[in-house]
Enzyme design. Structure first.
Site: not given
Length: 696
Positions: A632, A212, A75
């Site tokens: 992240s 991810d 992402h």
């Protein structure tokens, strides 16, 4: 003693600055299984911190090879992947693997930054009388000092930059030096079905099976191995330090550590500030985005080309839509506001007994200030969520009203004009118009009439209250929406154009709201700063960490789960659990994965990627590391500083962590690095990358 966070720091709580890591924190890390020296962690060219990067100003990443490969989350690479995608070559849908350096894809406006150095400059500021300056003078002084210090570091190395940021609510200031590399190329990504597996259904939830990750490469000047603007002549960067990727995995209770760039926390925030956050900000964000996203997803599911254009925008919107909902639920279920009030009562009693910050910190005054600006702040949030960046028309209208698109000779105002380039490949008119129509109506239904921009009278009088007719007229007739056509300021058409008038009205209404907000901003900021200072003084025998501000931080803890509905959550997920979820795709499209993924994850032999202890192919795992947005892509290290995963999310019970860390419930969710390598190997057949990474 170095100042350090909001609440009293517990064993595994904290986003610690590394350059002044408190001795008691480092000792605790060692007790729990950290086996590196402080020098190996922070000091020198070979320190572990030199493998960790700020990824494009919104995420984190880690260098994993001697040729500059960088791992981050899928992402985090989402927009780069989307920007290279077309209906014919849809890398979002199908993934991408560059089989040679020549095939690696360059990206505009992306970078990685390495932190070189950090130092506390508070004493220097105080000697200049910083604490006696007005807020405006402080801002000017900081800008000036940042320029001076930047020039000093550039004299020694022109590739460096320096920035000054406040810590501990402005009670401390640190200067941090960085080196930026702007030639960053996409190397590998899996299909979105895997990189965003579970979509919004699983976002902020456990258990997770999302793979991810995405892979980029840093390119450098071939002569200096230093930063350089994109050029076909640039070569892969050779870092002084990269992280060793580990195949050894982890067990419950093992030491785990994240290093990255958490964006923002407010754990020092007063109870009154938290109440404003809950009711004026989070509730508003959730309401408006919920309405907007219903329109977006309907159009995206109906047209593949529209989906490609809006995939990244929808993901960004929905992430903090769900975050706002979850945070508010946590605030209420945990009773955070009442907990804060009780602490503030104790702090006030201590203040009365010591006289510290007498006539400065005033809790009654703080309560009154927040109460006075509540409606202005709520309306401001509705304005931002409704008009700012939500549709192409408003983007152009606001930019024109602010003079950001003025072209023509500067010395001849009568010949100046506005002209927008054709960017129709970035937005869809039908979606855009319906979103704007829906949000116009929604805004009016939720704010007081005094916050309505003037153009609402035009909607009522000229279009008889019909929002759709108003929006259709603007998109068809406003010069703002006619790409490539010049709209001159001295023409009558400019002064009558309803799109131009929309922009002027929006900017004026925003200015009016800001005037009300800013009237109390400085006073609230000062009170919050005093509150933080009082807490640090009252608890001066304890280490504290500063709120996150997108500077490098370390968080340490252990691998392990939590209690989920009275039952153990488990601390990892397996391939079997994902296969079972994939079978539910007929009921939930976000659980869809391609047949090849079913086949790969149903394998009887996962080779070196299978956990040696459990015998399972482990996909995602939990730690009690303290993270937030910006983390992240942060590397997750074991006690030897080897890479075991990438942080990508928190669980539902962690959503209040920006204001209160609950060590019982808050967990960091990471993708197992063995899962990453498995997909690169068995799906991508990325042999050259796997050899370069040399996992052990």
């Amino acid at each position: 003693m170095a100042l350090l966070g909001l609440g009293t720091a517990h064993a595994d709580e904290g986003m610690w600055t590394i350059y002044n890591l408190p001795p008691q924190v480092f000792e605790k890390m060692q007790e729990e299984g950290f086996r590196m020296s402080y020098n190996d962690l922070y000091l020198g060219e070979n320190s572990l911190k030199n493998a960790v990067v700020n990824f494009s100003g919104y995420c984190s990443g880690v260098v994993v090879s001697p040729d500059g490969l960088v791992f981050t989350n899928h992402h985090c690479g989402f927009e780069a992947i989307r920007s290279h995608s077309t209906v014919e070559h849809d890398y979002m849908l199908n993934g991408f693997y560059a089989k040679s350096y020549a095939e690696e894809l360059p990206n505009e406006n992306m970078f990685v930054a390495f932190m070189i150095n950090q130092e506390d400059i508070t004493d220097r500021l105080m000697k200049e009388g910083f604490d006696t300056m007005t807020v405006e003078k402080q801002s000017v002084f900081l800008d000036s000092l940042e320029n001076v210090l930047s020039q000093e570091v550039k004299q020694n190395d022109s590739t460096l930059r320096l920035e000054i940021k406040p810590f501990y609510e402005g009670n401390k200031y640190y200067a941090t030096t960085y080196r930026d590399f702007t030639d960053l190329r996409l190397v590998f990504t899996i299909p979105k079905s895997m990189g965003k597996y579970g979509g919004e259904t699983d976002n902020w939830m456990w258990p997770r099976q999302t793979c991810d990750f995405s892979v980029f490469r840093i390119y450098a000047d071939p002569k200096t191995n230093g930063p350089a603007a994109y050029s076909k002549d640039n070569v892969p960067y050779h870092p002084t330090r990269w992280a060793q990727v580990s195949l050894n995995g982890y067990q419950e209770g093992d030491y785990a550590m994240t290093m990255g760039y958490p964006g923002s926390t407010e754990r020092y925030l007063s109870s009154y500030g938290i109440q404003e956050m809950r009711d004026a900000e989070n509730a508003t964000r959730a309401q408006v985005r919920g309405v907007k996203q219903e329109v977006m997803i309907r159009h995206m599911r109906a047209d593949e080309a529209v989906r490609i254009k809006y995939d990244s925008k929808f993901a960004q919107s929905s992430n903090y839509w769900k975050n706002s909902i979850g945070m508010n639920k946590c605030i209420d279920s945990i009773g955070i506001i009442n907990q804060k009030r009780q602490f503030e009562e104790r702090l006030a009693a201590w203040q009365d007994s010591t006289g510290y910050l007498k006539d400065k910190l005033n809790f009654k005054r703080l309560e009154e200030l927040y109460k006075a600006r509540f409606e202005d702040n709520r309306a401001f949030m509705y304005w931002i969520e409704t008009f700012y960046g939500t549709n192409e028309l408003c983007v152009r209208a606001i930019r024109s009203a602010r003079g950001m698109e003025v072209k023509g000779p500067k010395d001849k105002p009568n010949k100046q004009y506005i002209e927008f380039e054709d960017n129709s490949n970035e937005w869809d008119e039908a979606l855009d118009k319906e979103v704007f129509t829906t949000l116009l109506k929604n805004y009016r239904e939720h704010v007081d009439a005094r916050y309505l921009p003037t153009f609402y009278k035009v909607i009522d009088q000229k279009f008889h209250g019909n929002y759709k007719e108003y929006v259709d007229y603007l998109y068809k007739n406003s010069f703002l929406m006619k790409s490539g056509k010049k709209l001159f300021f001295n023409k009558k058409a400019y002064k009558k154009d309803l799109g131009v008038l929309l922009g002027l009205d929006l900017v004026e209404s925003l200015g009016n709201m800001r005037e009300g907000l800013f009237a109390s901003y400085d006073s609230i900021d000062a009170q919050e700063r005093y509150l933080c200072a009082a807490k640090l003084r009252m608890e001066e025998d304890m280490p504290h960490y500063s709120d996150a501000n997108f500077t490098m931080r370390l968080s340490y803890g252990q691998v392990g789960g939590f209690e989920l509905a009275g039952k153990p959550s488990g601390y990892y997920t397996t391939a079997e659990s994902m296969v079972e979820k994939m079978k539910q795709a007929d009921k939930n499209v976000e659980y869809f994965a391609e047949p090849i993924m079913h086949e790969l994850l149903s394998s009887k032999d996962f080779g070196p990627y299978q956990d040696k202890t459990t015998g399972k192919m482990q996909l995602c795992f939990l730690t009690n590391n303290d993270i937030t947005g910006g983390n992240s892509g942060s590397p997750m290290f074991d006690g030897d500083g080897k890479l075991i995963g990438l942080a990508f999310d928190g669980n539902w019970d962690s959503l209040s962590s920006d204001i209160n860390f609950d060590s019982r419930l808050a967990r960091c969710i990471g993708v197992d690095i063995r899962y990453v390598l498995f997909m690169m190997d068995r799906w991508g057949h990325a042999d050259r990358l796997l050899q370069e990474i040399n996992a052990q």
